[in-house]
Design a protein around this motif. Structure first.
Motif, PDB file in Angstrom:
ATOM      1  N   VAL A   1      -7.743   4.457   7.378  1.00 29.76           N
ATOM      2  CA  VAL A   1      -8.614   4.813   8.671  1.00 29.76           C
ATOM      3  C   VAL A   1      -7.540   4.828   9.899  1.00 29.76           C
ATOM      4  O   VAL A   1      -7.227   3.935  10.349  1.00 29.76           O
TER       5      VAL A   1
ATOM      6  N   THR B   1      -6.943 -15.980   0.416  1.00 32.91           N
ATOM      7  CA  THR B   1      -7.559 -14.629   1.056  1.00 32.91           C
ATOM      8  C   THR B   1      -8.580 -14.525   0.083  1.00 32.91           C
ATOM      9  O   THR B   1      -9.761 -13.859   0.813  1.00 32.91           O
TER      10      THR B   1
ATOM     11  N   LEU C   1       1.272   3.591  -4.972  1.00 29.10           N
ATOM     12  CA  LEU C   1       2.424   2.777  -4.423  1.00 29.10           C
ATOM     13  C   LEU C   1       2.507   2.715  -2.832  1.00 29.10           C
ATOM     14  O   LEU C   1       3.002   1.847  -2.417  1.00 29.10           O
ATOM     15  N   ALA C   2       2.060   3.701  -2.118  1.00 32.57           N
ATOM     16  CA  ALA C   2       2.104   3.692  -0.755  1.00 32.57           C
ATOM     17  C   ALA C   2       1.216   4.681  -0.049  1.00 32.57           C
ATOM     18  O   ALA C   2       0.670   5.688  -0.719  1.00 32.57           O
ATOM     19  N   LEU C   3       0.884   4.221   1.262  1.00 31.82           N
ATOM     20  CA  LEU C   3       0.140   5.212   2.186  1.00 31.82           C
ATOM     21  C   LEU C   3       0.939   5.560   3.194  1.00 31.82           C
ATOM     22  O   LEU C   3       1.924   4.755   3.916  1.00 31.82           O
ATOM     23  N   SER C   4       0.738   6.784   4.101  1.00 32.89           N
ATOM     24  CA  SER C   4       1.473   7.078   5.102  1.00 32.89           C
ATOM     25  C   SER C   4       0.449   7.839   6.230  1.00 32.89           C
ATOM     26  O   SER C   4      -0.454   8.143   5.698  1.00 32.89           O
ATOM     27  N   ALA C   5       0.840   7.872   7.314  1.00 33.18           N
ATOM     28  CA  ALA C   5      -0.151   8.703   8.196  1.00 33.18           C
ATOM     29  C   ALA C   5       0.296  10.042   7.930  1.00 33.18           C
ATOM     30  O   ALA C   5      -0.458  10.971   8.251  1.00 33.18           O
TER      31      ALA C   5
ATOM     32  N   ASN D   1       2.659 -11.360   2.100  1.00 31.71           N
ATOM     33  CA  ASN D   1       1.550 -11.731   1.423  1.00 31.71           C
ATOM     34  C   ASN D   1       1.850 -12.939   0.516  1.00 31.71           C
ATOM     35  O   ASN D   1       2.618 -12.427  -0.541  1.00 31.71           O
TER      36      ASN D   1
ATOM     37  N   ASP E   1      -1.657 -11.744   6.319  1.00 36.96           N
ATOM     38  CA  ASP E   1      -2.365 -12.215   5.228  1.00 36.96           C
ATOM     39  C   ASP E   1      -3.624 -12.975   5.828  1.00 36.96           C
ATOM     40  O   ASP E   1      -3.411 -13.600   6.834  1.00 36.96           O
ATOM     41  N   ILE E   2      -4.849 -12.486   5.248  1.00 35.24           N
ATOM     42  CA  ILE E   2      -5.947 -13.017   5.629  1.00 35.24           C
ATOM     43  C   ILE E   2      -6.045 -14.355   5.468  1.00 35.24           C
ATOM     44  O   ILE E   2      -6.421 -15.267   6.357  1.00 35.24           O
TER      45      ILE E   2
ATOM     46  N   GLN F   1       2.499  -5.557   9.509  1.00 43.26           N
ATOM     47  CA  GLN F   1       2.365  -5.627   8.019  1.00 43.26           C
ATOM     48  C   GLN F   1       0.682  -5.596   7.536  1.00 43.26           C
ATOM     49  O   GLN F   1       0.482  -5.246   6.530  1.00 43.26           O
TER      50      GLN F   1
ATOM     51  N   ALA G   1      -1.295  -3.462   8.783  1.00 42.88           N
ATOM     52  CA  ALA G   1      -1.582  -2.288   8.977  1.00 42.88           C
ATOM     53  C   ALA G   1      -3.111  -1.936   9.483  1.00 42.88           C
ATOM     54  O   ALA G   1      -3.858  -0.856   9.031  1.00 42.88           O
TER      55      ALA G   1
ATOM     56  N   SER H   1      -4.841  -0.433  12.193  1.00 44.63           N
ATOM     57  CA  SER H   1      -4.658   0.910  12.816  1.00 44.63           C
ATOM     58  C   SER H   1      -6.110   1.568  13.792  1.00 44.63           C
ATOM     59  O   SER H   1      -5.882   2.444  14.381  1.00 44.63           O
TER      60      SER H   1
ATOM     61  N   ILE I   1       2.279   4.512  13.618  1.00 47.45           N
ATOM     62  CA  ILE I   1       1.816   5.603  13.050  1.00 47.45           C
ATOM     63  C   ILE I   1       0.813   6.393  14.000  1.00 47.45           C
ATOM     64  O   ILE I   1       0.142   7.495  14.128  1.00 47.45           O
TER      65      ILE I   1
ATOM     66  N   MET J   1       6.058   4.610   5.710  1.00 46.17           N
ATOM     67  CA  MET J   1       5.087   4.365   5.080  1.00 46.17           C
ATOM     68  C   MET J   1       4.387   3.276   5.821  1.00 46.17           C
ATOM     69  O   MET J   1       4.820   2.834   6.807  1.00 46.17           O
ATOM     70  N   VAL J   2       3.087   3.352   5.478  1.00 41.65           N
ATOM     71  CA  VAL J   2       2.253   2.218   6.251  1.00 41.65           C
ATOM     72  C   VAL J   2       2.619   0.774   6.016  1.00 41.65           C
ATOM     73  O   VAL J   2       2.487   0.617   4.790  1.00 41.65           O
TER      74      VAL J   2
ATOM     75  N   GLY K   1       3.093  -2.974   5.044  1.00 38.54           N
ATOM     76  CA  GLY K   1       2.057  -3.753   4.553  1.00 38.54           C
ATOM     77  C   GLY K   1       1.352  -3.289   3.205  1.00 38.54           C
ATOM     78  O   GLY K   1       0.368  -3.622   2.680  1.00 38.54           O
ATOM     79  N   ARG K   2       1.672  -1.672   3.006  1.00 40.74           N
ATOM     80  CA  ARG K   2       0.879  -1.124   2.087  1.00 40.74           C
ATOM     81  C   ARG K   2       1.661  -0.495   1.099  1.00 40.74           C
ATOM     82  O   ARG K   2       1.651   0.642   0.608  1.00 40.74           O
ATOM     83  N   CYS K   3       2.890  -0.846   0.835  1.00 41.81           N
ATOM     84  CA  CYS K   3       4.071  -0.064   0.098  1.00 41.81           C
ATOM     85  C   CYS K   3       4.445  -1.048  -0.847  1.00 41.81           C
ATOM     86  O   CYS K   3       5.089  -1.854  -0.641  1.00 41.81           O
TER      87      CYS K   3
ATOM     88  N   ASN L   1       5.912  -6.701  -0.072  1.00 47.42           N
ATOM     89  CA  ASN L   1       4.843  -7.473   0.320  1.00 47.42           C
ATOM     90  C   ASN L   1       4.603  -9.023  -0.102  1.00 47.42           C
ATOM     91  O   ASN L   1       4.722  -9.963   0.680  1.00 47.42           O
ATOM     92  N   MET L   2       5.226  -9.365  -1.363  1.00 47.10           N
ATOM     93  CA  MET L   2       5.342 -10.772  -1.829  1.00 47.10           C
ATOM     94  C   MET L   2       6.581 -11.215  -1.552  1.00 47.10           C
ATOM     95  O   MET L   2       6.901 -12.563  -1.533  1.00 47.10           O
TER      96      MET L   2
END
Lengths: 303, 345
Positions: free
Chosen positions: A75, A125, A172-176, B84, B112-113, B133, B135, B137, B159, B187-188, B190-192, B204-205
């Motif tokens: 988002v 979490t 596997l991954a997200l990007s802008a 995480n 990490d939450i 990490q 992410a 935004s 980004i 890459m974003v 924390g989400r790769c 992440n881990m």
């Protein structure tokens, strides 16, 4: 508790007709428990199918399927933020799967599901988010067996159901940045929806021509197809109850039927693999993440 | 913004931003402190931080001594515990947090939450910073973390455009930190899971990206050099080209719409926002972060000194010496990434 199949959101930019045809078949010809609807990758694509969700959801519900709406995973701009707000403001009769912390702000305190992009890696979490209204969590694809086991133990105690993807390319991954647009020398704002050309993602090969990854707009996926046929029984024993099939353009009706037969132990995992390959998949299968190996690997598991 | 008229020349008055500098080792931390860092960030020698590389980071003893030294010199220490924890191993992360609290770190940087909640409950008097990490935004995502865990500062993903950062600042009630220099991840964060897909070690881990022990450089008969990670070729260089480190999102690949191999994600560029410092400060960014815990002491010294001078010049109403900042990229191509324009996307 008995294992159930779910159909994840369509990750790729399929035409309206292809989507309508897909959901008609899922409604009429499969025995899946839950179907996730919604555009989770790119808000630019969302407008094309918006007007059809209600009809599709009705059809699925009449066929006995539970319908859940999945939110965008990344988002960023006003349009994305409005979509998240609108989804999270839907009637409380609708079930929502949240894939980003923006959604959490809107929906905290109300009942909701956690999507696989939510980074629920551990019991702390999970417990925290459950205390704020989450009742179902889809775990990240890269979690190894040991962590799934711990999470499943905690989930059982606090009354939360867990889900894992067992079939399809691995997110596997997200990007802008939109890599589909980039490949065509365009930019995201002026993308001409070139992603529609690749119904299972655009193949990236290494310079020595080895299949490597798949591009889906801002998302990068595995080239190999995750297939946890051999691990299904073990996952069920650990306490995972829902198993997600990520939609692809192979024969998903047969794919769902084969996994259902496997869950009922009417066929062996080896038979399931052969039959799923025959639905139109040339790519290698992969199960490495669950075994704490490189995700692209195929670990031989004789369960 | 307040505008003062000084000798008939309007001068913009900014809130003085903190310069946040990398400390991969005790020696680098001393260097950054001496070069004028307002704060340094660092981590323990394990998977609890996102730069879990061999030869980097701090033992508990080194951490305690380094923090004492930094504090004596008026420099804050921010502890990165920004991976995480996988279920079953959470204790290692709790231990890192508790040790940090014992050594009186000035803030924890977390993503990490579960970990944010642990800190909010057990160490409510220590500042919580939201790692890149996480992410987060959007104003909504950032406000979620601020409301739930009392986050005092957010590190924004690389980004966003400056206009977007300015807009976010209006809608959140916490400090903003942004990267201004160093590695330019695409890459974003924390989400790769690309590294885990190829190597079996997770960003992440495990805090690992393109681990060195799975990197190979293979030369052919024509002296072309291919750089490999695990079983895959990430790039290939002719005899006169400089071979880069094989990071998956900076490699060259083939795709059907292109006739030749191309940088499918991004060219190997360094982020350098030297030119944009006043704009960032005007947008309400209160902390400027330099990436590079894996870099040498001499690099840290040069970069921190240059940005220290640049920020001080801007605060004094003088022009920053942009040329010296640009020279820092050591001949590498540089970019202003997403910050300048959303055309980058």
């Amino acid at each position: 508790m008995s294992a159930k199949l779910t159909i994840g959101p369509i990750l790729f930019h399929w035409s309206v007709d292809k989507k309508l045809d897909f959901y008609k078949k899922i409604a009429d010809e499969t025995d899946v428990h839950t179907v996730y609807l919604g555009e989770v990758i790119c808000s630019k694509r969302a407008v094309f199918f918006d007007q059809h969700y209600e009809g599709v959801a009705d059809k699925l519900k009449r066929a006995g399927k539970k319908v859940v709406y999945s939110t965008l995973s990344e988002v960023l701009i006003k349009r994305d933020r409005k979509i998240i707000h609108d989804f999270c403001s839907m009637s409380e009769d609708e079930e929502i799967e949240v894939n980003d912390a923006s959604g959490l702000l809107h929906i905290s305190g109300q009942a909701h599901r956690l999507g696989p992009m939510m980074n629920v890696y551990n019991e702390e979490t999970l417990k925290y988010l459950v205390s704020k209204g989450a009742y179902h969590a889809s775990l990240p694809c890269e979690l190894p067996r040991q962590s799934v086991e711990v999470l499943a133990g905690v989930a059982a105690k606090i009354g939360v159901s867990l889900e894992m993807q067992i079939f399809g390319r691995i997110p596997l991954a997200l990007s802008a940045r939109c890599y589909h647009a980039r490949a065509h020398k365009l930019s995201k704002d002026n993308c001409r929806f070139v992603c529609e050309q690749d119904s299972d993602g655009m193949l990236l090969k290494t310079l020595d021509n080895k299949e490597f990854l798949a591009i889906n707009g801002i998302q990068t996926l595995s080239y190999n197809f995750m297939n946890l046929a051999h691990e299904l029984q073990e996952l069920e024993q650990l306490g995972v109850e829902y198993f997600r099939l990520s939609p692809h353009s192979n024969d998903m009706v047969t794919t769902a039927r084969v996994f259902n037969q496997l869950m009922k132990q009417e066929i062996t995992a080896q038979e399931a693999l052969v039959q799923i390959r025959d639905t139109g998949i040339d790519e290698p299968f992969a199960n490495g993440f669950f075994h704490q190996k490189a995700g692209h690997q195929w670990v031989i598991n004789r369960n | 913004m307040v505008t003062l008229v000084k000798e008939n020349k309007p001068t913009k008055i900014y809130q003085r931003p903190e310069l946040i500098c990398p400390a991969g080792t005790p020696a680098s931390m001393r260097t950054a402190v001496e070069a004028g860092a307002d704060a340094v960030y660092c981590g323990f020698q394990n998977a609890t931080n996102a730069r879990n590389f061999p030869g980097l980071n701090f033992t508990p003893d080194e951490m305690q001594k380094s923090i004492t030294h930094a504090h004596k010199n008026g420099t804050k220490v921010l502890l990165a515990v920004n991976t995480n924890p996988p279920a079953g191993k959470f204790q290692l992360w709790k231990d890192a947090i508790d040790l940090g609290a014992k050594f009186a770190v000035d803030a924890f940087i977390v993503a990490d939450i579960g970990l944010a909640n642990y800190i909010a409950i057990n160490h409510p008097n220590i500042r919580l910073h939201l790692s890149v990490q996480a992410a987060a935004s959007t104003p909504e995502a950032l406000n979620y973390y601020c409301q739930q865990f009392g986050v005092k500062r957010v590190v924004l993903p690389r980004i966003l455009t400056i206009a977007e950062i300015k807009d976010i600042k209006q809608q959140i009630n916490c400090e903003i930190e942004t990267f201004i220099f160093g590695n330019h991840g695409l890459m974003v964060e924390g989400r790769c899971s690309l590294t885990n897909y190829i190597t079996g070690l997770s960003t992440n881990m495990d805090g690992v990206c393109s681990p060195a022990n799975q990197v190979n450089y293979v030369q052919d008969e024509q002296q072309n050099l291919s750089t490999q990670l695990g079983d895959f070729t990430i790039d290939c260089f002719g005899r006169n080209e400089n071979a880069g480190y094989p990071t998956i999102c900076k490699g060259r690949y083939h795709a059907a719409p292109r006739d030749e191999g191309y940088y499918a994600f991004e060219e190997p560029l360094s982020l350098n926002l030297g030119n944009l410092l006043p704009d960032l400060m005007e947008a309400g960014v209160c902390a400027l972060k330099i990436e590079g815990r894996q870099r040498s002491r001499s690099y840290v010294k040069k970069v921190v000194t240059s940005f220290r001078t640049a920020v001080d010049n801007i605060m004094n109403g003088n022009e920053p010496d942009i040329a010296s900042l640009i020279a820092l990229t050591e001949g590498h191509k540089q970019t202003e990434g997403a910050f300048k324009s959303k055309k980058w996307r």
